[in-house]
Design a protein around this motif. Sequence first.
Motif, mmCIF file in Angstrom:
data_model
loop_
_atom_site.group_PDB
_atom_site.id
_atom_site.type_symbol
_atom_site.label_atom_id
_atom_site.label_comp_id
_atom_site.label_asym_id
_atom_site.label_seq_id
_atom_site.Cartn_x
_atom_site.Cartn_y
_atom_site.Cartn_z
ATOM 1 N N ASP A 1 -121.936 1.380 -78.043
ATOM 2 C CA ASP A 1 -122.365 2.002 -76.798
ATOM 3 C C ASP A 1 -121.214 2.652 -76.041
ATOM 4 O O ASP A 1 -121.005 2.413 -74.849
ATOM 5 C CB ASP A 1 -123.084 0.975 -75.908
ATOM 6 C CG ASP A 1 -123.991 1.695 -74.906
ATOM 7 O OD1 ASP A 1 -124.239 2.902 -75.117
ATOM 8 O OD2 ASP A 1 -124.436 1.062 -73.949
ATOM 9 N N PHE A 2 -120.477 3.480 -76.767
ATOM 10 C CA PHE A 2 -119.375 4.216 -76.138
ATOM 11 C C PHE A 2 -119.933 5.166 -75.081
ATOM 12 O O PHE A 2 -120.981 5.771 -75.287
ATOM 13 C CB PHE A 2 -118.631 5.081 -77.178
ATOM 14 C CG PHE A 2 -117.901 4.287 -78.201
ATOM 15 C CD1 PHE A 2 -117.059 3.242 -77.828
ATOM 16 C CD2 PHE A 2 -118.017 4.613 -79.553
ATOM 17 C CE1 PHE A 2 -116.364 2.535 -78.799
ATOM 18 C CE2 PHE A 2 -117.331 3.912 -80.515
ATOM 19 C CZ PHE A 2 -116.504 2.866 -80.142
ATOM 20 N N GLU A 3 -119.185 5.340 -74.047
ATOM 21 C CA GLU A 3 -119.566 6.339 -73.062
ATOM 22 C C GLU A 3 -119.181 7.714 -73.617
ATOM 23 O O GLU A 3 -118.153 7.844 -74.290
ATOM 24 C CB GLU A 3 -118.846 6.081 -71.757
ATOM 25 C CG GLU A 3 -119.724 6.364 -70.565
ATOM 26 C CD GLU A 3 -119.060 5.907 -69.289
ATOM 27 O OE1 GLU A 3 -118.652 6.794 -68.533
ATOM 28 O OE2 GLU A 3 -118.905 4.680 -69.112
ATOM 29 N N VAL A 4 -119.991 8.731 -73.342
ATOM 30 C CA VAL A 4 -119.667 10.078 -73.818
ATOM 31 C C VAL A 4 -119.072 10.861 -72.645
ATOM 32 O O VAL A 4 -119.709 11.014 -71.605
ATOM 33 C CB VAL A 4 -120.930 10.800 -74.333
ATOM 34 C CG1 VAL A 4 -120.588 12.219 -74.801
ATOM 35 C CG2 VAL A 4 -121.561 9.998 -75.471
ATOM 36 N N HIS A 5 -117.812 11.303 -72.809
ATOM 37 C CA HIS A 5 -117.166 12.084 -71.753
ATOM 38 C C HIS A 5 -117.118 13.540 -72.171
ATOM 39 O O HIS A 5 -116.713 13.846 -73.289
ATOM 40 C CB HIS A 5 -115.705 11.643 -71.575
ATOM 41 C CG HIS A 5 -115.585 10.325 -70.898
ATOM 42 N ND1 HIS A 5 -115.983 10.116 -69.608
ATOM 43 C CD2 HIS A 5 -115.090 9.130 -71.340
ATOM 44 C CE1 HIS A 5 -115.758 8.855 -69.288
ATOM 45 N NE2 HIS A 5 -115.229 8.231 -70.326
ATOM 46 N N THR A 6 -117.478 14.442 -71.260
ATOM 47 C CA THR A 6 -117.245 15.859 -71.564
ATOM 48 C C THR A 6 -116.398 16.428 -70.443
ATOM 49 O O THR A 6 -116.577 16.094 -69.276
ATOM 50 C CB THR A 6 -118.567 16.652 -71.620
ATOM 51 O OG1 THR A 6 -119.223 16.524 -70.362
ATOM 52 C CG2 THR A 6 -119.469 16.162 -72.717
ATOM 53 N N PHE A 7 -115.452 17.247 -70.805
ATOM 54 C CA PHE A 7 -114.596 17.865 -69.775
ATOM 55 C C PHE A 7 -114.001 19.153 -70.320
ATOM 56 O O PHE A 7 -113.961 19.378 -71.537
ATOM 57 C CB PHE A 7 -113.470 16.904 -69.355
ATOM 58 C CG PHE A 7 -112.680 16.344 -70.516
ATOM 59 C CD1 PHE A 7 -113.099 15.189 -71.171
ATOM 60 C CD2 PHE A 7 -111.523 16.967 -70.956
ATOM 61 C CE1 PHE A 7 -112.374 14.676 -72.241
ATOM 62 C CE2 PHE A 7 -110.799 16.453 -72.022
ATOM 63 C CZ PHE A 7 -111.224 15.303 -72.669
ATOM 64 N N ASN A 8 -113.599 20.004 -69.394
ATOM 65 C CA ASN A 8 -112.962 21.257 -69.791
ATOM 66 C C ASN A 8 -111.454 21.068 -69.783
ATOM 67 O O ASN A 8 -110.910 20.350 -68.956
ATOM 68 C CB ASN A 8 -113.349 22.388 -68.839
ATOM 69 C CG ASN A 8 -114.810 22.750 -69.019
ATOM 70 O OD1 ASN A 8 -115.392 22.505 -70.074
ATOM 71 N ND2 ASN A 8 -115.411 23.324 -67.997
ATOM 72 N N GLU A 9 -110.802 21.735 -70.730
ATOM 73 C CA GLU A 9 -109.363 21.541 -70.880
ATOM 74 C C GLU A 9 -108.769 22.815 -71.461
ATOM 75 O O GLU A 9 -109.454 23.589 -72.118
ATOM 76 C CB GLU A 9 -109.135 20.343 -71.831
ATOM 77 C CG GLU A 9 -107.730 19.848 -71.931
ATOM 78 C CD GLU A 9 -107.120 19.595 -70.555
ATOM 79 O OE1 GLU A 9 -106.503 20.520 -70.001
ATOM 80 O OE2 GLU A 9 -107.274 18.461 -70.056
ATOM 81 N N LYS A 10 -107.508 23.025 -71.211
ATOM 82 C CA LYS A 10 -106.826 24.158 -71.834
ATOM 83 C C LYS A 10 -106.801 23.916 -73.346
ATOM 84 O O LYS A 10 -106.591 22.787 -73.790
ATOM 85 C CB LYS A 10 -105.388 24.264 -71.317
ATOM 86 C CG LYS A 10 -105.313 24.714 -69.867
ATOM 87 C CD LYS A 10 -104.987 26.203 -69.800
ATOM 88 C CE LYS A 10 -105.109 26.782 -68.410
ATOM 89 N NZ LYS A 10 -106.467 27.188 -68.032
ATOM 90 N N LEU A 11 -107.004 24.976 -74.105
ATOM 91 C CA LEU A 11 -107.117 24.837 -75.560
ATOM 92 C C LEU A 11 -105.933 24.086 -76.156
ATOM 93 O O LEU A 11 -106.103 23.145 -76.933
ATOM 94 C CB LEU A 11 -107.254 26.220 -76.201
ATOM 95 C CG LEU A 11 -107.370 26.244 -77.722
ATOM 96 C CD1 LEU A 11 -108.617 25.503 -78.186
ATOM 97 C CD2 LEU A 11 -107.408 27.673 -78.254
ATOM 98 N N GLU A 12 -104.719 24.495 -75.778
ATOM 99 C CA GLU A 12 -103.528 23.879 -76.354
ATOM 100 C C GLU A 12 -103.492 22.384 -76.076
ATOM 101 O O GLU A 12 -103.209 21.571 -76.941
ATOM 102 C CB GLU A 12 -102.255 24.552 -75.793
ATOM 103 C CG GLU A 12 -101.984 25.912 -76.399
ATOM 104 C CD GLU A 12 -102.237 25.945 -77.909
ATOM 105 O OE1 GLU A 12 -101.702 25.068 -78.626
ATOM 106 O OE2 GLU A 12 -102.995 26.814 -78.371
ATOM 107 N N LYS A 13 -103.844 22.069 -74.813
ATOM 108 C CA LYS A 13 -103.774 20.674 -74.408
ATOM 109 C C LYS A 13 -104.819 19.857 -75.180
ATOM 110 O O LYS A 13 -104.543 18.746 -75.653
ATOM 111 C CB LYS A 13 -104.001 20.570 -72.902
ATOM 112 C CG LYS A 13 -103.558 19.252 -72.335
ATOM 113 C CD LYS A 13 -103.087 19.369 -70.890
ATOM 114 C CE LYS A 13 -102.824 17.977 -70.337
ATOM 115 N NZ LYS A 13 -103.570 17.710 -69.103
#
Length: 875
Positions: A618-630
């Motif tokens: 039951d992992f939590e699903v995180h979504t986020f925006n990030e710079k491609l390189e990072k």
Amino acid sequence: MPSASVILDDPNLLFVNAGMVQFVPFFLGQRTPPYDRATSVQKCIRTPDIDEVGITTRHNTFFQMAGNFSFGDYFKRGAIELAWGLLTNAVSEGGYGFDPEKLWATVYLDDDEAIELWQEVAGLPLERIQRRGMADNYWSMGIPGPCGPCSEIYYDRGPEYGVDGGPEANEDRYIEIWNLVFMQNERGEGTSKDNFEILGPLPRRNIDTGMGVERIACLLQGVDNVYETDLVRPVIDKVAEYARVPYGNHSSTASDVRYRIIGDHSRTAAIIIGDGVTPGNEGRGYVLRRLLRRIIRAAKLLGVEQPIMSELMVTVRDEMGPSYPELVTDFDRIHRIAVAEETAFNRTLAAGSRLFEDAAESTRAAGKSTLSGSDAFTLHDTYGFPIDLTLEMAAEAGLSVDEEGFRGLMAEQRQRAKADAASRKQAHTDLSAYRDLVDGGPTEFTGFNELSSQATILGIFVDGVRVPVVSHGGAEGTVELILDRTPFYAESGGQIADEGAISGTGSSATAHASVTDVQKIAKTLWAHRVRVESGEFVEGDMVTAAVDPQWRRGATQGHSGTHMVHAALRQVLGPNAVQAGSLNRPGYLRFDFNYQGALSDEQRAQVEEVTNEAVQADFEVHTFNEKLEKAKAMGAMAMFGESYPDEVRVVEIGGPFSLELCGGTHVHNSAQIGPVTILGESSVGSGVRRVEAYVGLDSFRHLAKERALMAGLATSLKVPSEEVPARVATLVEKLKTAEKELDKIRLASAKAAGANAAAGAEQVGKVRLVAQRMSAGMTAGDLRSLVGDIRGKLGSEPGVVVLISEGDEGSVPYVAATNRAAQDAGLNANELIKQISSAVDGRGGGKADLAQGSGRDAAGIDRALAAVRAEIARS
Ligand code: SER
């Protein structure tokens, strides 16, 4: 009778063009009229003369035809009496009070009867009656149907309108106001007004008359032309409020012609839309589109800067509503459709006109007078210019157009579009039609946060062609709605598009469409492919776009499940198991990855185990925006060869367990994925493997099906499920033993049979002969091993053995053998086989000492044995 709709159910007739059309079945005798006489005022559309509109004083694309009809009742005399009476009786007596001196009549070439009646009934002098040919005075609808010679009534407007000499000389001065048709024949196919076959007389002689209401109004109101009557002029005046150029009532000036085009076409458009036509690229829809676009362009040329369609429709409604109530009751719809077409066309008109000017300029500069087909095609394809518009603009610029070239390019494009649509789901290779919308900015995707959103329709396309409106049953082809915002996921990153519905709101609440696919155009625009189930959608409408929640739940399970399987594969197989592709939909996923060789059962089981453990965690699903390189530095997995923007969306499940660049929709917690069942693993090309799996409820259902299968087996085998494998193993073992046992028994019995047979040898002449029918079921192999045995027991005297059996499936195997002494005596096994073959319908052969064959007719076995005996007796 009230006016019929301008659209009657006849594919050959684009629009109702005369008052008699609704009565055709009565004239042809197909139906019995419930009355002998009728009158009507019929809405009529005639577009063949569209280019005359505004130039002459009398042409309308929409006009009203007042008519009286007789179905086998009164004929020529009655028709002439009625028309003459209405025209010339004083207004106080209910007539129009026209001066009889100003009226003329024409008749068909040889219609002496009509000439006499005009003289007798109306007192018309012979010099005001002219005879004219078929093109003028023999009337038909232009298609097969009733027809007949006619007589037309003209009004002389006086010398200021042209030379004298009657209608034959000048139809603008002598204006036709009424046509009396003596409807008595039926016509067949033909090519023009005066070239068609007359099939024969109608069952009865009828009358069909038509009086032009606008023309009568023009005369009674004392105005110069039909555009200045009290029904059309208000539209012209409305335009004048916005135009830079005033209306001058000068017939010949280009600007007055434009005013009149707007006055005429606005009424026609409102009437046609009112009767159910929407703008399109073919047939009636095309006529409407052309009319609307001519209005818009004419207004532009008059210096009208703002949209004007709305005002025009309001004016038409106010003027014509009292006669045609549908223009009032249905006004919202009529208004919306007309305005939407204006909005759509305005967008392209400016750009297209510039392109046209450039093309015209370079055509002239090259010393040519014909605009190329490819310029006309670009104007059509990219800027939505109907070819007629280009033709008109070219004519105004003193140029012609290579129409043939244009049509060739159109045909090619249709071909391409067809092939494209057939071969690819994303038939968006030609993006020009969408360019405006693409330029207007991306569709806002709301689907990460909500499943239902309010949105505005930015554009409607049918087979890639932009249209202002689409209605249920109205369009064949692929319908796409482009919205400003949407919760629908468009197919990408292996996740297929959401399903759901788009519905109208407010006044278009009856509009409903189911979404069958959603594809991105130019990566930014969401095109919803829909099936319009009811009502109609108009550009600019507010709609509710709602994803089917159950579908979406399944889709998130499928996509998150794919990430889990991907992570599990890397854990079990190592980091070289790189993703090569994927596809997921509710309940199912498939994942392709680079790997050499097949997975072992153990590896497969392990992948499944790891996946389900991660689900269970039951992992939590995180979504986020990030710079491609990072994001890459964090170890997020990206598809090799895929290009990503600078800022990317990262989906993280269970921290380091699964980290991927992904724009898809996902569950919130891994447990929501539900069970994952791997179905199989296979090769899809060299070094690429594929696992397929069921997810969630489908996974459970798959397992339930397998459990039912096992339960069925357990019942048949009469053991508990867990004992099924052992039971099956035992059974297989038993079967093998039994088969061996059987072989032994067969051999023993064959041996015994052989001994018996040898003992039963008979003496035929000098030969010891064993010729026998063996027990059924013996094979050729059995016979062959027996025959040798028996021959050995016969000793050194000449001996012959012939064995025949009834084998399996109707076969009749047989073998013959001879010993040396028999051969020396001239006996040959091969010869004997021939005898047997002919008796049992068989084929065979061999050598002198041993031969065999196989037949099909067991009934011949005794005959075969007798033939062998006879042969040996002869030797
Ligand atoms: N059908 C004839 C016409 O259209 C008369 O109504 O002219």
